[in-house]
Scaffold this active site. Sequence first.
Site, PDB file in Angstrom:
ATOM      1  N   GLY A 261       0.812  -1.214   0.000  1.00  0.00           N
ATOM      2  CA  GLY A 261       0.000   0.000   0.000  1.00  0.00           C
ATOM      3  C   GLY A 261       0.841   1.258   0.000  1.00  0.00           C
ATOM      4  O   GLY A 261       0.419   2.307   0.493  1.00  0.00           O
TER       5      GLY A 261
ATOM      6  N   ASP B  47      -1.698  -6.814  -7.347  1.00  0.00           N
ATOM      7  CA  ASP B  47      -3.075  -6.829  -6.868  1.00  0.00           C
ATOM      8  C   ASP B  47      -3.139  -7.877  -5.764  1.00  0.00           C
ATOM      9  O   ASP B  47      -3.213  -9.077  -6.031  1.00  0.00           O
ATOM     10  CB  ASP B  47      -4.034  -7.181  -8.002  1.00  0.00           C
TER      11      ASP B  47
ATOM     12  N   SER C  47      -7.305  -0.032  12.376  1.00  0.00           N
ATOM     13  CA  SER C  47      -8.119   1.183  12.355  1.00  0.00           C
ATOM     14  C   SER C  47      -8.923   1.267  13.634  1.00  0.00           C
ATOM     15  O   SER C  47      -9.259   0.239  14.233  1.00  0.00           O
ATOM     16  CB  SER C  47      -9.075   1.153  11.154  1.00  0.00           C
TER      17      SER C  47
ATOM     18  N   TYR D 240     -16.035  -2.718   6.497  1.00  0.00           N
ATOM     19  CA  TYR D 240     -14.647  -2.310   6.752  1.00  0.00           C
ATOM     20  C   TYR D 240     -14.272  -2.556   8.204  1.00  0.00           C
ATOM     21  O   TYR D 240     -13.205  -3.113   8.504  1.00  0.00           O
ATOM     22  CB  TYR D 240     -14.484  -0.831   6.404  1.00  0.00           C
TER      23      TYR D 240
END
Length: 258
Positions: A8, A53, A133, A146
């Site tokens: 990323g 990917d 997160s 998510y």
Amino acid sequence: MPHAVVTGAAGGIGHAVAERFARAGYTLTVSDLDGPALRRIAADVDALAVPADLTEAAAPHDLIARAWEDGGAVDVLVNAAGLYPSQDMLDVTAEKWDRLFALNLRAPVLATAAYGQRVSAAGATGAVVNISSGSALRSRPGGGPYATTKAALEMATRAAALEFGALGIRVNAVSPGFVPVASEANPVSPVYARAISANPLGRSGTPEDIAHTVHWLSTPEASWITGEVVRVDGGSSTGALHLPRIDGRSGHEEGNPA
């Protein structure tokens, strides 16, 4: 010279992480789906660029193999690739759910497994840092899928830490609070940004805030830390600062500072 792999790396946080390791003198292998952006970043930090990917089943393993063979033994793996789409639980489809889990959960788990196998075979030691997160602790409208991936990633972090400790591999996670970054892949509305940016320290985070913690977790200074989730969020996970007081007072009355 130590070697780090950052997935990323074309994203805001991933890019900052790559820059932080470059400043520390690491050899770098960087990966992202966005090939042109990745190559620009790789040129900036003098890194090997491996466009990939990571939703493809073999891609995480192939990335670790390429990094190890072309850049030498890998000391640190940072799994920063991820998507955070707005998707209501009512509108979940198998295709959307599977793609999100393939990138946010399966890819870091497979990359960590491939990395662990290489480190173990070499009789070396290493460190893995996953990017989680604050959504792992609490969801929001449109954020359920998510949030579910990140909650699962935090458990996968602990599970890997438990099993990899005997191999000399530490596995931790960093959980960012709200960090505004320019991203076509993960757009954020101004309304959402204003609503979520309130925290005890009074500012949004920066990609560099996250990168510093990721780097520190990979160093000998954190050598007795594994299986942990470090929340770098300005204190937003401590509670709901935006809610009113139970007794109705504002908290800003004379003699009663907030």
